[in-house]
Motif scaffolding. Structure first.
Motif, PDB file in Angstrom:
ATOM      1  N   SER A   2      25.897  75.091  -9.448  1.00  0.00           N
ATOM      2  CA  SER A   2      26.585  74.574  -8.539  1.00  0.00           C
ATOM      3  C   SER A   2      26.338  72.983  -8.046  1.00  0.00           C
ATOM      4  N   LEU A   3      27.313  72.480  -7.311  1.00  0.00           N
ATOM      5  CA  LEU A   3      26.969  71.280  -6.801  1.00  0.00           C
ATOM      6  C   LEU A   3      26.119  71.451  -5.703  1.00  0.00           C
ATOM      7  N   THR A   4      26.039  72.458  -4.879  1.00  0.00           N
ATOM      8  CA  THR A   4      24.959  72.382  -3.833  1.00  0.00           C
ATOM      9  C   THR A   4      23.647  72.465  -4.467  1.00  0.00           C
ATOM     10  N   ASN A   5      23.456  73.173  -5.563  1.00  0.00           N
ATOM     11  CA  ASN A   5      22.229  73.284  -6.116  1.00  0.00           C
ATOM     12  C   ASN A   5      21.771  71.830  -6.864  1.00  0.00           C
ATOM     13  N   ILE A   6      22.924  71.002  -7.403  1.00  0.00           N
ATOM     14  CA  ILE A   6      22.791  69.658  -7.863  1.00  0.00           C
ATOM     15  C   ILE A   6      22.138  68.744  -6.768  1.00  0.00           C
ATOM     16  N   ILE A   7      22.801  68.994  -5.794  1.00  0.00           N
ATOM     17  CA  ILE A   7      22.426  67.956  -4.645  1.00  0.00           C
ATOM     18  C   ILE A   7      20.924  68.195  -4.230  1.00  0.00           C
ATOM     19  N   SER A  22       5.958  66.093  -3.409  1.00  0.00           N
ATOM     20  CA  SER A  22       6.510  67.184  -4.046  1.00  0.00           C
ATOM     21  C   SER A  22       7.011  68.060  -3.021  1.00  0.00           C
ATOM     22  N   ILE A  23       8.179  68.220  -3.139  1.00  0.00           N
ATOM     23  CA  ILE A  23       8.827  69.334  -1.900  1.00  0.00           C
ATOM     24  C   ILE A  23       9.641  70.347  -2.552  1.00  0.00           C
ATOM     25  N   ASP A  24       9.537  71.619  -2.150  1.00  0.00           N
ATOM     26  CA  ASP A  24      10.358  72.816  -2.993  1.00  0.00           C
ATOM     27  C   ASP A  24      11.724  72.585  -2.645  1.00  0.00           C
ATOM     28  N   GLU A  25      12.744  72.835  -3.577  1.00  0.00           N
ATOM     29  CA  GLU A  25      14.208  72.741  -3.275  1.00  0.00           C
ATOM     30  C   GLU A  25      14.443  73.795  -2.241  1.00  0.00           C
ATOM     31  N   SER A  26      13.900  74.824  -1.849  1.00  0.00           N
ATOM     32  CA  SER A  26      14.266  75.793  -0.791  1.00  0.00           C
ATOM     33  C   SER A  26      14.098  75.278   0.511  1.00  0.00           C
ATOM     34  N   ALA A  27      13.276  74.152   0.633  1.00  0.00           N
ATOM     35  CA  ALA A  27      13.277  73.381   1.986  1.00  0.00           C
ATOM     36  C   ALA A  27      14.181  72.372   2.165  1.00  0.00           C
ATOM     37  N   ILE A  28      15.156  72.182   1.301  1.00  0.00           N
ATOM     38  CA  ILE A  28      16.401  71.247   1.429  1.00  0.00           C
ATOM     39  C   ILE A  28      17.622  72.061   1.972  1.00  0.00           C
ATOM     40  N   THR A  29      18.221  71.770   3.004  1.00  0.00           N
ATOM     41  CA  THR A  29      19.387  72.422   3.402  1.00  0.00           C
ATOM     42  C   THR A  29      20.611  71.586   3.124  1.00  0.00           C
ATOM     43  N   VAL A  30      21.700  72.196   2.395  1.00  0.00           N
ATOM     44  CA  VAL A  30      22.859  71.656   2.253  1.00  0.00           C
ATOM     45  C   VAL A  30      23.998  72.313   2.709  1.00  0.00           C
ATOM     46  N   ASN A  31      24.810  71.641   3.541  1.00  0.00           N
ATOM     47  CA  ASN A  31      26.081  72.467   3.723  1.00  0.00           C
ATOM     48  C   ASN A  31      27.255  71.788   3.722  1.00  0.00           C
ATOM     49  N   VAL A  32      28.313  72.257   3.865  1.00  0.00           N
ATOM     50  CA  VAL A  32      29.627  71.566   3.632  1.00  0.00           C
ATOM     51  C   VAL A  32      30.022  70.541   4.814  1.00  0.00           C
ATOM     52  N   THR A  33      30.196  69.599   4.882  1.00  0.00           N
ATOM     53  CA  THR A  33      30.410  68.565   5.649  1.00  0.00           C
ATOM     54  C   THR A  33      31.344  69.116   6.736  1.00  0.00           C
ATOM     55  N   LYS A  34      31.112  68.872   8.237  1.00  0.00           N
ATOM     56  CA  LYS A  34      32.191  69.259   9.092  1.00  0.00           C
ATOM     57  C   LYS A  34      33.444  68.699   8.979  1.00  0.00           C
ATOM     58  N   PRO A  35      34.635  69.252   9.373  1.00  0.00           N
ATOM     59  CA  PRO A  35      35.950  68.479   9.122  1.00  0.00           C
ATOM     60  C   PRO A  35      35.896  67.125   9.905  1.00  0.00           C
ATOM     61  N   PHE A  37      33.914  64.995  10.326  1.00  0.00           N
ATOM     62  CA  PHE A  37      33.073  63.776   9.867  1.00  0.00           C
ATOM     63  C   PHE A  37      33.502  63.189   8.468  1.00  0.00           C
ATOM     64  N   GLU A  38      33.211  62.226   8.070  1.00  0.00           N
ATOM     65  CA  GLU A  38      33.375  61.757   6.663  1.00  0.00           C
ATOM     66  C   GLU A  38      32.395  62.323   5.704  1.00  0.00           C
ATOM     67  N   GLY A  39      33.045  62.956   4.563  1.00  0.00           N
ATOM     68  CA  GLY A  39      31.906  63.422   3.610  1.00  0.00           C
ATOM     69  C   GLY A  39      32.280  64.818   3.009  1.00  0.00           C
ATOM     70  N   ASP A  40      31.540  65.012   2.021  1.00  0.00           N
ATOM     71  CA  ASP A  40      31.901  66.650   1.504  1.00  0.00           C
ATOM     72  C   ASP A  40      30.861  67.401   1.989  1.00  0.00           C
ATOM     73  N   TYR A  41      29.680  66.894   1.484  1.00  0.00           N
ATOM     74  CA  TYR A  41      28.521  67.877   1.627  1.00  0.00           C
ATOM     75  C   TYR A  41      27.322  67.112   2.500  1.00  0.00           C
ATOM     76  N   THR A  42      26.383  67.761   3.417  1.00  0.00           N
ATOM     77  CA  THR A  42      25.424  67.105   4.216  1.00  0.00           C
ATOM     78  C   THR A  42      24.165  67.781   4.056  1.00  0.00           C
ATOM     79  N   ILE A  43      23.213  67.072   4.049  1.00  0.00           N
ATOM     80  CA  ILE A  43      21.855  67.454   3.908  1.00  0.00           C
ATOM     81  C   ILE A  43      21.246  67.095   5.067  1.00  0.00           C
ATOM     82  N   VAL A  44      20.765  68.315   5.482  1.00  0.00           N
ATOM     83  CA  VAL A  44      20.119  68.324   7.031  1.00  0.00           C
ATOM     84  C   VAL A  44      18.781  67.917   6.886  1.00  0.00           C
ATOM     85  N   LEU A  45      18.615  66.946   7.807  1.00  0.00           N
ATOM     86  CA  LEU A  45      17.042  66.011   7.409  1.00  0.00           C
ATOM     87  C   LEU A  45      15.835  66.475   8.175  1.00  0.00           C
TER      88      LEU A  45
END
Length: 608
Positions: A2-7, A22-35, A37-45
């Motif tokens: 999935s695109l989320t997993n690709i990101i 080195s960081i585990d993928e599970s520590a990376i949170t990716v959400n659909v961007t809120k309407p 804001f500009e964007g498609d997917y959001t990485i929570v930093l």
């Protein structure tokens, strides 16, 4: 993937390259961007700031720039808002996704087998027909099984029929007293309804006897014990367990009537099983495990000879596992049956679809199996669901106030017929086609309404509300599918060539669009984004055993497509490339709706 997993993967790689961390993928949170804001997917930093020792702005800008510069076929641009990195996905990614999948009839499904899963559902009693509550159970179990298949699991669908016990004997005694030899055939009554009527007759007669005895001076408790019809049912149970030929013959005959009725209903609603277990063949299972548990000190014996387990240290209670007369109780049977299932199928997970009133029972079952060291103990999973009520309140079998499954199916089909005829769009259908259409719509409405709610929640079923061609319903999704198929028939199909940009536009990876100005229109992109999320939605629904996620998904997809089609033409698109894109978009949307609805057990008509 999935695109989320690709990101997540590309973000992990970027962090390792930029910061040598080195960081585990599970520590990376990716959400659909809120309407907003500009964007498609959001990485929570925020979770990344401390391990990377970076401020939100520094991390966001460095990470965003790296992702865009090094993944031109995926990321087009980025923006940063207070710790949230918003990514705009390149149009070329979406168009390639559409070209790769628009003709893929397996889209959303995984092909590799993972685990062996058993799903047990329905579990009817042979003293009454299936009712509305059973329907939620059956639809939920069937859908959970199909979802599990869709993510690559090997699934065995099973049913345990409760075909013995005092409730069965009540129907048998009432038949002997009141039937005068009547049969389903002689009365032209469906077998399960026929036997269920005698269960109701028993309780009516029992109440009458109790009332009479109370009038003669007995207390309510004494009257209930002394009622002749209840004593007769209790004696019949003793005779059944002793194998008395006449009782066994009557039991077999009446159960046979019920099974014929059940099979007719199962076939009509599209339910099926790979294996059926019968309580009459399993109720003695587990007795040897009780002896083994006594030897290990897991169980203990009371002075009266009954055997118990003390689960108070586990936050539960004391539980009897064998009566003082040596007979098994229900939990004993379930332990034994679980062993039987495991030994026959070597299952990795055993799913029990049972109402939430049995939550405690399954906690006890799992805990006892764990204490006995049984290999399948960890595999036990109770798919608990809330009860179905009518607008008028709860249903009661013994009082005859339960809505039979057959009756509710008939009502749904009749409402479907009425609503469809009101729309006046079926004048060119044959009678056979109309019969099939009304059944498809009626059953689709029923299944969708019962499955669109989170299984854990109780629900109120309203037949009229469930057949609304404009609401969150099965008929709305079915109508959208039929509408798309009509559009595709008119627009004709396209070949499997990849989508390209306009003829006057130079080919490039990023410039591979299909509109006059080289951009996907917002609603085109919105549909493609939704379509890309389908496999992940299937996986989530299957993992959580929650078909409501599929119901919500196909509804949103249908709603979005309708919005798109209201605004944009397919047959008269602005260019041939745009027409090609929209036809492929419509084809994948129709295929995805069809697959999603199948996972709910719902057919979709080619025309409505």
């Amino acid at each position: 993937m999935s695109l989320t997993n690709i990101i997540k993967l590309r973000t992990k790689e970027a962090i390792e390259t930029l910061y040598n961390v080195s960081i585990d993928e599970s520590a990376i949170t990716v959400n659909v961007t809120k309407p907003e804001f500009e964007g498609d997917y959001t990485i929570v930093l925020f979770a990344l700031l401390k391990p990377l020792k970076k401020s939100p702005d520094a991390l966001g800008n460095e990470l965003g720039k790296y992702l865009v510069d090094n993944n031109a076929g995926i990321f087009q641009s980025y923006n940063l808002i207070k710790g949230f990195l918003n990514l705009v996905i390149a149009n070329s990614f979406w168009i390639k996704f559409l070209s790769d999948n628009y003709n893929n009839t397996s889209f959303g499904r995984q092909q590799v087998s993972h685990k062996k899963i058993m799903v047990e559902y329905s579990s009817p009693n042979t003293n009454k027909p299936l009712h509305l509550g059973h329907l939620r159970n059956i639809f939920l179990g069937w859908s959970a099984a199909e979802l599990s298949k869709a993510i690559g699991n090997n699934v065995i669908k099973t049913c345990i029929v409760n075909d013995r016990g005092i409730h069965i004997c009540k129907s048998m005694i009432a038949w002997k007293i009141f039937a005068n030899g009547a049969t389903p055939q002689s009365t032209h009554t469906k077998g399960d309804h026929f036997v269920g009527d005698y269960y109701v007759k028993f309780n009516e007669a029992y109440k009458g006897e109790v009332k009479t005895l109370e009038a003669e001076g007995l207390s309510a408790e004494e009257a209930e014990k002394e009622a002749a019809i209840m004593k007769a049912a209790q004696q019949m149970l003793v005779d059944w367990e002793a194998g008395k030929p006449g009782v066994i013959e009557l039991w077999g005959m009446m159960n046979g009537w019920v099974y014929e009725g059940f099979d007719e209903t199962y076939k009509r609603i599209g339910a099926d099983f790979d294996k059926v277990y019968y309580e009459s063949q399993t109720y003695l299972l587990g007795k040897n495990l009780v002896e083994a548990g006594l030897e290990k000190g897991i169980f203990y014996k009371e002075e009266d000879g009954s055997v118990w387990i003390d689960l108070t240290n586990d936050g539960l209670d004391k539980k009897i596992v064998r009566r003082r007369d040596g007979t098994a109780v229900y939990i004993t049977q379930d332990i034994g049956l679980a062993v039987d299932k495991y030994e026959e199928y070597k299952i990795d997970e055993s799913i029990y679809v049972v109402g939430d009133e049995q939550n405690y029972h399954f906690k006890v079952l799992k805990l006892i199996c764990e204490k006995l060291g049984l290999p399948y103990a960890k595999a036990i999973y109770h798919l608990s669901y809330g009860m179905v009520e009518l607008p008028s309140g709860k249903m009661k079998s013994r009082e005859g106030t339960v809505v039979d499954a057959d009756d509710i199916v008939d009502e749904m089909i009749n409402i479907a017929k009425q609503k469809t005829e009101e729309l006046g769009k079926v004048k060119d259908f044959t009678e056979d086609e109309l019969t099939d259409l009304y059944e498809t719509i009626g059953l689709g409405a029923l299944k969708f309404f019962l499955l669109r709610v989170d299984p854990k929640k109780k629900m109120v079923f309203n037949p009229e509300e469930s057949i609304d061609f404009h609401g969150f319903t099965g008929p709305f999704v079915q109508y959208t599918y039929a509408r798309i198929k009509s559009v595709l028939r008119k627009a004709s199909t396209v070949d499997s060539q990849p989508l390209t940009e306009d003829k006057n536009t130079q080919h490039s990876a990023v410039g591979q669009q299909s509109s006059a100005n080289g951009e996907l229109l917002p609603l085109e992109k919105e549909i493609i984004i939704l379509l890309e999320q389908f496999p992940a939605t299937v996986e989530e629904a299957a993992t959580l055993y929650d078909p409501s996620k599929i119901a919500l998904y196909v509804f949103n997809l249908a709603k979005t497509f309708n919005s798109f089609y209201t605004e944009h033409s397919i047959a008269n698109a602005e260019s041939e490339d745009k027409k090609t894109l929209r036809i492929k978009l419509a084809q994948l949307t129709a295929q995805t709706i069809q697959t999603g609805m199948h996972l709910l057990g719902i057919k979709v008509p080619e025309r409505m």
